[in-house]
Design a protein around this motif. Structure first.
Motif, short mmCIF file in Angstrom:
data_model
loop_
_atom_site.label_atom_id
_atom_site.label_comp_id
_atom_site.label_asym_id
_atom_site.label_seq_id
_atom_site.Cartn_x
_atom_site.Cartn_y
_atom_site.Cartn_z
N GLY A 177 0.77 -1.23 0.00
CA GLY A 177 0.00 0.00 0.00
C GLY A 177 0.80 1.28 0.00
O GLY A 177 0.23 2.37 0.12
N PHE A 178 2.10 1.20 -0.16
CA PHE A 178 2.92 2.42 -0.19
C PHE A 178 2.58 3.26 -1.41
O PHE A 178 2.27 2.74 -2.48
N GLU A 179 2.69 4.60 -1.24
CA GLU A 179 2.48 5.51 -2.37
C GLU A 179 3.79 5.97 -3.01
O GLU A 179 3.78 6.46 -4.15
N VAL A 180 4.90 5.87 -2.29
CA VAL A 180 6.19 6.34 -2.79
C VAL A 180 7.23 5.25 -2.55
O VAL A 180 7.27 4.64 -1.47
N VAL A 181 8.04 4.99 -3.56
CA VAL A 181 9.26 4.21 -3.39
C VAL A 181 10.44 5.15 -3.56
O VAL A 181 10.45 5.98 -4.48
N GLU A 182 11.41 5.04 -2.65
CA GLU A 182 12.65 5.79 -2.77
C GLU A 182 13.80 4.81 -2.91
O GLU A 182 13.99 3.93 -2.06
N ILE A 183 14.57 4.93 -3.98
CA ILE A 183 15.76 4.10 -4.20
C ILE A 183 16.92 4.75 -3.45
O ILE A 183 17.21 5.94 -3.63
N HIS A 184 17.58 3.97 -2.60
CA HIS A 184 18.68 4.50 -1.78
C HIS A 184 19.99 4.39 -2.57
O HIS A 184 20.54 3.31 -2.75
N ALA A 185 20.49 5.54 -3.00
CA ALA A 185 21.76 5.60 -3.72
C ALA A 185 22.70 6.60 -3.04
O ALA A 185 23.47 7.30 -3.70
N PHE A 235 11.19 8.22 -6.07
CA PHE A 235 12.27 9.10 -5.62
C PHE A 235 13.60 8.34 -5.68
O PHE A 235 13.63 7.11 -5.64
N VAL A 236 14.68 9.09 -5.74
CA VAL A 236 16.02 8.54 -5.56
C VAL A 236 16.74 9.41 -4.53
O VAL A 236 16.75 10.64 -4.66
N ARG A 237 17.29 8.77 -3.51
CA ARG A 237 18.11 9.52 -2.55
C ARG A 237 19.57 9.37 -2.94
O ARG A 237 20.04 8.25 -3.17
N LYS A 261 15.58 11.65 -14.56
CA LYS A 261 14.33 12.26 -15.01
C LYS A 261 13.86 11.59 -16.30
O LYS A 261 12.64 11.30 -16.46
N ALA A 262 14.77 11.31 -17.20
CA ALA A 262 14.42 10.66 -18.46
C ALA A 262 13.88 9.26 -18.26
O ALA A 262 13.19 8.71 -19.14
N ARG A 263 14.16 8.67 -17.12
CA ARG A 263 13.73 7.30 -16.82
C ARG A 263 12.54 7.26 -15.88
O ARG A 263 12.20 6.21 -15.34
N GLY A 264 11.90 8.41 -15.65
CA GLY A 264 10.65 8.43 -14.91
C GLY A 264 10.79 8.65 -13.42
O GLY A 264 9.82 8.46 -12.67
N VAL A 265 11.96 9.08 -12.94
CA VAL A 265 12.12 9.44 -11.53
C VAL A 265 11.50 10.81 -11.32
O VAL A 265 11.61 11.71 -12.17
N ASP A 266 10.85 10.99 -10.17
CA ASP A 266 10.07 12.20 -9.93
C ASP A 266 10.72 13.20 -8.99
O ASP A 266 10.34 14.37 -8.99
N ALA A 267 11.65 12.77 -8.15
CA ALA A 267 12.29 13.70 -7.21
C ALA A 267 13.59 13.10 -6.72
O ALA A 267 13.75 11.87 -6.65
N MET A 268 14.52 14.00 -6.34
CA MET A 268 15.81 13.61 -5.78
C MET A 268 15.88 14.10 -4.34
O MET A 268 15.63 15.28 -4.06
#
Length: 374
Positions: A177-185, A235-237, A261-268
């Motif tokens: 049920g999460f609305e946001v996934v953030e990739i930890h980089a 998101f990507v951190r 951004k070109a790959r569909g990421v919405d925020a950093m």
């Protein structure tokens, strides 16, 4: 109405305000499974008025955890306990995000409040203790100090398995049920290790040039975006700078922002550091210039790092330095920070208080002669 407490929309998600709880490891899970500690720890931020609560770094594989006490999302059995917390956040008006992570060579480290691996045999059984050999882009230990283990270098099959694990974990996050996934980089963990020449000494297509060092992060972003619903933000951190000699730079981060951004990421989500020799001096708002610079690459940014003054947080938004404001330790110190900041910025407005407390707090304030409209 202040910008900080105005709604903010990304894809199909509208946050009630622009305050975010940044991921904070709790080292309190067993076998990667959330429990009552996580419910209470995270639930209080929804009660405190935050717009988005991002769960701690959650291992996409068992060996991707920072410690044996981290959350995980590599198994379907880990979904339901997370879903219970997500449902509570939703009932209290907050959106739920999860940070998907792989610690790389910084995995299998001790719980911070222990003296290294000092668990007794009985504690190991009670706490579900585990230790393992970590993996990394190159077989270089993070630091020659207690708690770090020399890693094995990933081959290309191992790299592909990491990418698949991120995508599979994103699918489980959607089921929870999460609305946001953030990739930890960020913070010197696996994806940051591939990005940074400090940790990445490979000579194949995943090492050397900036293009090659970005390859894994971009492949993970593509795989997660394909697995994650189109109407939900990704998101990507990042550590916008390593802050160490010979490391990742702000120019690299701006270039990465354009590719993501070109790959569909919405925020950093813009943090810093993670390797030995970190040279930035922490202080109020010290990472805000990083968010401003990365934002010039065309993606919305989240500013984080010792932001505790409501007026300063508002100014960060009105200047266009960032689009969202994240708190970590500040949220631990004051889980009601958004409620208090809302009073400071927008006057006698009690709507962020939970309904169970709203009238009582208003009556208390009237009796005290505080926070009342003129």
């Amino acid at each position: 109405m202040s910008q900080l407490f105005s709604p903010y929309t990304l894809r199909g998600l509208t946050l009630r305000n622009r305050t975010v709880v940044a991921p904070m490891c709790q080292y309190s899970a067993q076998h990667g499974v959330a429990n009552d500690w996580h419910l209470v720890h995270l639930g209080r931020f929804a009660l405190g008025g935050f717009g988005l609560v991002i769960f701690e770094a959650t291992g996409v594989t068992p060996e991707g955890r920072i410690s044996y006490g981290d959350l995980g999302l590599w198994d379907d059995e880990q979904i339901r306990p997370l879903s219970r917390i997500v449902d509570f956040l939703h009932r209290e008006g907050a959106a739920a995000g999860i940070q998907l992570a792989h610690a790389g060579r910084k995995a299998s480290t001790p719980i911070p409040w222990r003296n290294g691996f000092d668990e007794t045999a009985a504690e190991k059984a009670e706490l579900a203790f585990e230790a393992w050999t970590p993996v990394a882009p190159s077989a270089l230990i993070h630091a020659d100090k207690l708690g770090f283990t020399a890693p094995d270098a990933l081959d290309e099959a191992g790299i592909a398995a990491v990418t698949t694990a991120f995508a599979d974990a994103a699918r489980r996050a959607e089921r929870a049920g999460f609305e946001v996934v953030e990739i930890h980089a960020a913070h010197g963990y696996l994806l940051n290790q591939f990005l940074s020449p400090i940790a990445n000494r490979r000579t194949d297509r995943y090492g050397g040039s900036l293009e090659n060092r970005m390859r894994l992060v971009l492949e993970v972003a593509e795989a997660v975006r394909a697995a994650w619903p189109e109407d939900k933000p990704l998101f990507v951190r990042i550590s916008a700078v390593d802050g160490s000699d010979g490391g990742w730079t702000i120019a690299d981060s701006i270039a990465l922002a354009g590719e993501l951004k070109a790959r569909g990421v919405d925020a950093m989500h813009c943090s810093s550091g993670g390797f030995d020799g970190y040279g930035l001096k922490p202080g109020p708002h010290y990472q805000v210039p990083l968010a401003r610079a990365v934002r010039s690459g065309g993606l919305p940014t989240i500013a984080v790092g010792l932001i505790d003054d409501p007026a300063a947080a508002e100014a960060i938004l009105t200047r266009g330095d960032a689009d969202l404001i994240a708190l970590a330790r500040g949220a631990l110190e004051d889980p009601n920070w958004p409620i208090h900041a809302h009073h400071v910025l927008d006057g006698a407005d009690y709507e962020l208080w939970p309904k169970q407390a709203r009238a009582r707090i208003r009556d208390k304030d009237r009796a005290m002669g505080i926070r009342q409209p003129g």
